[in-house]
Design an enzyme around this catalytic site. Structure first.
Site, PDB file in Angstrom:
ATOM      1  N   ASP A  10       0.960  -1.057   0.042  1.00  0.00           N
ATOM      2  CA  ASP A  10      -0.175  -0.077  -0.143  1.00  0.00           C
ATOM      3  C   ASP A  10       0.841   1.287   0.002  1.00  0.00           C
ATOM      4  O   ASP A  10       1.727   1.452   1.074  1.00  0.00           O
ATOM      5  CB  ASP A  10      -0.876  -0.044   1.330  1.00  0.00           C
ATOM      6  CG  ASP A  10      -2.200   0.955   1.017  1.00  0.00           C
ATOM      7  OD1 ASP A  10      -1.799   2.140   0.570  1.00  0.00           O
ATOM      8  OD2 ASP A  10      -2.990   0.539   1.716  1.00  0.00           O
ATOM      9  N   ILE A  14       0.558   3.312   6.499  1.00  0.00           N
ATOM     10  CA  ILE A  14      -0.561   3.310   7.490  1.00  0.00           C
ATOM     11  C   ILE A  14      -1.515   4.566   7.166  1.00  0.00           C
ATOM     12  O   ILE A  14      -1.140   5.699   6.952  1.00  0.00           O
ATOM     13  CB  ILE A  14       0.016   3.546   8.719  1.00  0.00           C
ATOM     14  CG1 ILE A  14       1.131   2.395   9.321  1.00  0.00           C
ATOM     15  CG2 ILE A  14      -1.138   3.596   9.671  1.00  0.00           C
ATOM     16  CD1 ILE A  14       1.503   2.368  10.559  1.00  0.00           C
ATOM     17  N   HIS A  15      -2.726   4.145   7.257  1.00  0.00           N
ATOM     18  CA  HIS A  15      -3.935   5.082   7.153  1.00  0.00           C
ATOM     19  C   HIS A  15      -5.240   4.284   7.622  1.00  0.00           C
ATOM     20  O   HIS A  15      -5.046   3.220   8.002  1.00  0.00           O
ATOM     21  CB  HIS A  15      -4.254   5.165   5.404  1.00  0.00           C
ATOM     22  CG  HIS A  15      -4.310   4.379   4.774  1.00  0.00           C
ATOM     23  ND1 HIS A  15      -5.357   3.692   4.255  1.00  0.00           N
ATOM     24  CD2 HIS A  15      -3.300   3.409   4.042  1.00  0.00           C
ATOM     25  CE1 HIS A  15      -5.069   2.754   3.753  1.00  0.00           C
ATOM     26  NE2 HIS A  15      -4.005   2.440   3.287  1.00  0.00           N
ATOM     27  N   GLY A  16      -6.342   4.795   7.577  1.00  0.00           N
ATOM     28  CA  GLY A  16      -7.540   4.300   8.030  1.00  0.00           C
ATOM     29  C   GLY A  16      -7.852   2.694   7.522  1.00  0.00           C
ATOM     30  O   GLY A  16      -8.060   1.958   8.582  1.00  0.00           O
TER      31      GLY A  16
END
Length: 157
Positions: A10, A14-16
């Site tokens: 990704d 880090i994200h939701g």
């Protein structure tokens, strides 16, 4: 043997979706970002930590640090391993990190890439890397969120 519950490519790291949706889905308590740039960027780390609950631990290692340290993970650590590119994932696999399956979440479009799925765009280097991962026996699944039907990237490239 490290308890890696999910390995995800990704480019947002880090994200939701990673911090909440995927981590809760697999029952993780540690998100490990393997990324040479972010491992040395405390501002980026702080920004990503804002998406993570207090109950979740984070680690930011270079690719080589991940290879060197992953086998020292404690049994209680349930790990979501996040990388930015398929090339980073391949380095980890070749370095002995026990990755059997990779979730491909987001690979944004940029010049020279073609879109093969809603959130995945690849160039020739990415395709060659995925082919090598496939030959090494790694399952490669495009899947944005847990309740979405996954698709084998090898069927699309």
């Amino acid at each position: 043997m490290p308890n890696i519950l999910l390995t995800r490519i990704d480019n947002r790291l880090i994200h939701g979706q990673v911090a909440v949706t995927w981590s809760n889905h697999v029952g993780a308590n540690l998100i490990l970002v393997a990324n040479d740039r972010v491992a040395n960027d405390e501002i980026q780390q702080s920004l990503m930590d804002m998406a993570v609950s207090d109950a979740m631990e984070t680690r930011y290692f270079t690719i080589q640090e991940t290879i060197d340290k992953i086998h020292y993970a404690a049994d209680y650590q349930k790990i979501v391993l996040v990388v930015e590119t398929p090339q980073d994932a391949l380095k980890l696999v070749k370095g002995g990190v026990p990755i059997k399956k990779i979730n491909i979440g987001n690979m944004h479009y940029s010049e020279g890439k073609r879109q093969i799925a809603k959130t995945v765009s690849v160039d020739e280097a990415d395709i060659e890397t995925f082919k090598e991962l496939d030959k090494l026996g790694v399952e490669l699944e495009i899947k944005r969120v847990p309740d979405e039907k996954g698709q084998n990237i090898m069927d699309l490239i």
